[in-house]
Design a protein around this motif. Structure first.
Motif, PDB file in Angstrom:
ATOM      1  N   ASP A 112       0.825  -1.207   0.000  1.00 39.60           N
ATOM      2  CA  ASP A 112       0.000   0.000   0.000  1.00 39.60           C
ATOM      3  C   ASP A 112       0.862   1.261   0.000  1.00 39.60           C
ATOM      4  O   ASP A 112       0.463   2.301   0.510  1.00 39.60           O
ATOM      5  N   TRP A 113       2.047   1.159  -0.589  1.00 40.11           N
ATOM      6  CA  TRP A 113       2.900   2.341  -0.772  1.00 40.11           C
ATOM      7  C   TRP A 113       2.282   3.257  -1.838  1.00 40.11           C
ATOM      8  O   TRP A 113       1.697   2.743  -2.793  1.00 40.11           O
ATOM      9  N   PRO A 114       2.320   4.555  -1.703  1.00 40.76           N
ATOM     10  CA  PRO A 114       2.960   5.320  -0.643  1.00 40.76           C
ATOM     11  C   PRO A 114       2.065   5.657   0.533  1.00 40.76           C
ATOM     12  O   PRO A 114       2.507   6.341   1.461  1.00 40.76           O
ATOM     13  N   VAL A 115       0.808   5.185   0.531  1.00 47.23           N
ATOM     14  CA  VAL A 115      -0.087   5.499   1.646  1.00 47.23           C
ATOM     15  C   VAL A 115       0.509   4.987   2.957  1.00 47.23           C
ATOM     16  O   VAL A 115       0.366   5.622   4.013  1.00 47.23           O
ATOM     17  N   CYS A 116       1.205   3.857   2.896  1.00 43.40           N
ATOM     18  CA  CYS A 116       1.804   3.279   4.103  1.00 43.40           C
ATOM     19  C   CYS A 116       2.770   4.237   4.785  1.00 43.40           C
ATOM     20  O   CYS A 116       3.014   4.130   6.004  1.00 43.40           O
ATOM     21  N   LEU A 117       3.326   5.198   4.041  1.00 43.65           N
ATOM     22  CA  LEU A 117       4.309   6.115   4.606  1.00 43.65           C
ATOM     23  C   LEU A 117       3.729   6.980   5.719  1.00 43.65           C
ATOM     24  O   LEU A 117       4.478   7.565   6.509  1.00 43.65           O
ATOM     25  N   LEU A 118       2.419   7.072   5.791  1.00 42.91           N
ATOM     26  CA  LEU A 118       1.783   7.805   6.878  1.00 42.91           C
ATOM     27  C   LEU A 118       2.092   7.178   8.228  1.00 42.91           C
ATOM     28  O   LEU A 118       2.088   7.858   9.262  1.00 42.91           O
ATOM     29  N   ALA A 119       2.353   5.861   8.215  1.00 44.59           N
ATOM     30  CA  ALA A 119       2.567   5.142   9.475  1.00 44.59           C
ATOM     31  C   ALA A 119       3.906   4.414   9.542  1.00 44.59           C
ATOM     32  O   ALA A 119       4.224   3.832  10.583  1.00 44.59           O
ATOM     33  N   GLY A 120       4.668   4.417   8.460  1.00 49.19           N
ATOM     34  CA  GLY A 120       5.952   3.735   8.500  1.00 49.19           C
ATOM     35  C   GLY A 120       6.558   3.592   7.117  1.00 49.19           C
ATOM     36  O   GLY A 120       5.855   3.646   6.110  1.00 49.19           O
ATOM     37  N   GLU A 121       7.854   3.403   7.085  1.00 48.01           N
ATOM     38  CA  GLU A 121       8.546   3.248   5.818  1.00 48.01           C
ATOM     39  C   GLU A 121       8.171   1.929   5.141  1.00 48.01           C
ATOM     40  O   GLU A 121       7.682   0.994   5.782  1.00 48.01           O
ATOM     41  N   TYR A 122       8.428   1.850   3.844  1.00 42.73           N
ATOM     42  CA  TYR A 122       8.106   0.645   3.069  1.00 42.73           C
ATOM     43  C   TYR A 122       8.654  -0.604   3.760  1.00 42.73           C
ATOM     44  O   TYR A 122       7.940  -1.596   3.948  1.00 42.73           O
ATOM     45  N   GLU A 123       9.915  -0.563   4.133  1.00 42.09           N
ATOM     46  CA  GLU A 123      10.559  -1.765   4.647  1.00 42.09           C
ATOM     47  C   GLU A 123      10.012  -2.182   6.008  1.00 42.09           C
ATOM     48  O   GLU A 123      10.094  -3.352   6.375  1.00 42.09           O
ATOM     49  N   ARG A 124       9.434  -1.238   6.750  1.00 38.14           N
ATOM     50  CA  ARG A 124       8.972  -1.599   8.090  1.00 38.14           C
ATOM     51  C   ARG A 124       7.795  -2.567   8.028  1.00 38.14           C
ATOM     52  O   ARG A 124       7.751  -3.553   8.765  1.00 38.14           O
ATOM     53  N   PHE A 125       6.814  -2.297   7.166  1.00 36.90           N
ATOM     54  CA  PHE A 125       5.687  -3.235   7.060  1.00 36.90           C
ATOM     55  C   PHE A 125       6.114  -4.500   6.336  1.00 36.90           C
ATOM     56  O   PHE A 125       5.698  -5.601   6.699  1.00 36.90           O
ATOM     57  N   TRP A 126       6.953  -4.363   5.330  1.00 35.18           N
ATOM     58  CA  TRP A 126       7.448  -5.543   4.628  1.00 35.18           C
ATOM     59  C   TRP A 126       8.139  -6.490   5.606  1.00 35.18           C
ATOM     60  O   TRP A 126       7.956  -7.710   5.539  1.00 35.18           O
ATOM     61  N   GLU A 127       8.904  -5.953   6.547  1.00 30.93           N
ATOM     62  CA  GLU A 127       9.581  -6.786   7.534  1.00 30.93           C
ATOM     63  C   GLU A 127       8.591  -7.496   8.455  1.00 30.93           C
ATOM     64  O   GLU A 127       8.838  -8.624   8.890  1.00 30.93           O
ATOM     65  N   VAL A 128       7.453  -6.854   8.749  1.00 35.77           N
ATOM     66  CA  VAL A 128       6.412  -7.505   9.549  1.00 35.77           C
ATOM     67  C   VAL A 128       5.892  -8.750   8.830  1.00 35.77           C
ATOM     68  O   VAL A 128       5.751  -9.827   9.425  1.00 35.77           O
ATOM     69  N   ILE A 129       5.614  -8.608   7.538  1.00 37.73           N
ATOM     70  CA  ILE A 129       5.097  -9.742   6.765  1.00 37.73           C
ATOM     71  C   ILE A 129       6.170 -10.816   6.612  1.00 37.73           C
ATOM     72  O   ILE A 129       5.878 -12.017   6.691  1.00 37.73           O
ATOM     73  N   GLU A 130       7.397 -10.416   6.409  1.00 40.50           N
ATOM     74  CA  GLU A 130       8.490 -11.386   6.335  1.00 40.50           C
ATOM     75  C   GLU A 130       8.595 -12.174   7.642  1.00 40.50           C
ATOM     76  O   GLU A 130       8.735 -13.399   7.640  1.00 40.50           O
ATOM     77  N   GLN A 131       8.527 -11.476   8.748  1.00 41.01           N
ATOM     78  CA  GLN A 131       8.615 -12.130  10.051  1.00 41.01           C
ATOM     79  C   GLN A 131       7.442 -13.088  10.263  1.00 41.01           C
ATOM     80  O   GLN A 131       7.623 -14.217  10.726  1.00 41.01           O
ATOM     81  N   PHE A 132       6.260 -12.633   9.896  1.00 42.23           N
ATOM     82  CA  PHE A 132       5.071 -13.468  10.068  1.00 42.23           C
ATOM     83  C   PHE A 132       5.150 -14.729   9.208  1.00 42.23           C
ATOM     84  O   PHE A 132       4.829 -15.831   9.663  1.00 42.23           O
ATOM     85  N   THR A 133       5.586 -14.592   7.974  1.00 41.92           N
ATOM     86  CA  THR A 133       5.612 -15.738   7.062  1.00 41.92           C
ATOM     87  C   THR A 133       6.820 -16.639   7.280  1.00 41.92           C
ATOM     88  O   THR A 133       6.847 -17.763   6.761  1.00 41.92           O
ATOM     89  N   ASP A 134       7.806 -16.192   8.052  1.00 44.55           N
ATOM     90  CA  ASP A 134       8.958 -17.051   8.346  1.00 44.55           C
ATOM     91  C   ASP A 134       8.552 -18.308   9.107  1.00 44.55           C
ATOM     92  O   ASP A 134       9.268 -19.315   9.077  1.00 44.55           O
ATOM     93  N   ALA A 135       7.413 -18.251   9.784  1.00 44.20           N
ATOM     94  CA  ALA A 135       6.942 -19.416  10.546  1.00 44.20           C
ATOM     95  C   ALA A 135       6.278 -20.457   9.653  1.00 44.20           C
ATOM     96  O   ALA A 135       5.981 -21.565  10.109  1.00 44.20           O
ATOM     97  N   LEU A 136       6.059 -20.121   8.383  1.00 42.29           N
ATOM     98  CA  LEU A 136       5.398 -21.026   7.455  1.00 42.29           C
ATOM     99  C   LEU A 136       6.430 -21.836   6.690  1.00 42.29           C
ATOM    100  O   LEU A 136       7.636 -21.575   6.765  1.00 42.29           O
ATOM    101  N   SER A 137       5.966 -22.805   5.934  1.00 37.96           N
ATOM    102  CA  SER A 137       6.874 -23.566   5.078  1.00 37.96           C
ATOM    103  C   SER A 137       7.343 -22.657   3.941  1.00 37.96           C
ATOM    104  O   SER A 137       6.683 -21.663   3.614  1.00 37.96           O
TER     105      SER A 137
END
Length: 274
Positions: A231-256
């Motif tokens: 949702d870039w660039p709207v996401c910039l209102l609450a955080g940089e691109y990489e910050r939300f991307w890192e959340v999803i990366e962290q969440f999906t690391d628990a999956l296969s």
């Protein structure tokens, strides 16, 4: 394939982007492909889907022009007046635009009953026969009407943008989960893990506040029907691109690895037929 399934471009104009309020000063400027490309590279993304931010055909043509200039913009979700009596002619005009992969309207700004108008449902069915997907941009208050729409268009591929914008800031999830679960029972309904941080407190949100909603989405839709979007660039209102991307990366690391690959791009590529 790793794919950002949801982002926007615009040449900022305060009249055209009148939804960008003064408190959104961070995004009151132009956002072009050159601004996004380095972020995609850092996230090891192969490309993106550009989604409409204005409700006019100029927007659709603007995004299509960008795809001709940048091959890594793999598809666009444009706008069309689905209620129009001349929709078929318009779709004929766009029939050779292979990177036009779907349509969207800002339904969140409209009354839920708008979704159930006969001519709107007719338009959804028409784009379905042409092979286009439809992005559903709504608030939780629209979920009941959206379920009726989906039931009336059982052969149409839908994707819910931003998890239907649950009230993350308030920590509410029970009513939202109940309503979304009914949509998730329809196998052609997908969901984007996008737009979450702007539904939380822009300044104080934490990954831990997002995880319950991500877990519910995974439970309801599974990796085969979930797709990451910045949702870039709207996401910039609450955080940089990489910050939300890192959340999803962290969440999906628990999956296969195969499940992670689906959420990080393969589901979107299949949905948009890229």
């Amino acid at each position: 394939m790793r794919l950002d399934s949801h982002q926007h471009f615009w040449e900022y104009d305060p009249k055209r982007q009148d939804w960008i309020s003064p408190e959104m000063s961070r995004i009151r400027r132009n956002f072009r492909p050159a601004d996004l490309y380095p972020l995609l590279q850092d996230a090891k993304m192969d490309g993106c889907i550009a989604v409409q931010a204005e409700e006019n055909l100029r927007e659709t043509d603007f995004l299509l022009d960008l795809t001709a200039q940048h091959e890594w913009i793999l598809g666009i979700v444009g706008w069309a007046d689905l209620k129009s009596d001349t929709l078929e002619e318009l779709l004929d005009d766009y029939s050779d635009k292979q990177k036009l992969v779907g349509f969207r309207e800002v339904l969140q700004s409209k009354d839920p009953e708008y979704i159930l108008q006969k001519n709107f449902i007719r338009g959804i069915r028409k784009i379905g026969t042409r092979g286009y997907g439809y992005d559903i941009l709504i608030f939780p208050t629209h979920l009941s009407a959206t379920l009726e729409l989906v039931n009336k268009c059982p052969d149409q591929r839908f994707v819910i943008d931003h998890l239907a914008k649950p009230y993350i800031k308030a920590g509410e999830w029970k009513d939202w989960k109940k309503a979304v679960s009914l949509l998730a029972e329809r196998e052609l309904v997908h969901c984007k893990l996008s737009g979450m941080i702007t539904e939380a407190d822009w300044k104080t949100w934490t990954p831990e506040q997002l995880f319950p909603y991500l877990e519910i989405a995974l439970e309801l839709f599974g990796p085969d029907r979930l797709m990451y979007g910045s949702d870039w660039p709207v996401c910039l209102l609450a955080g940089e691109y990489e910050r939300f991307w890192e959340v999803i990366e962290q969440f999906t690391d628990a999956l296969s690895p195969s499940e992670k690959d689906k959420i990080m791009g393969e589901t979107a590529a299949e949905f948009y037929r890229i």
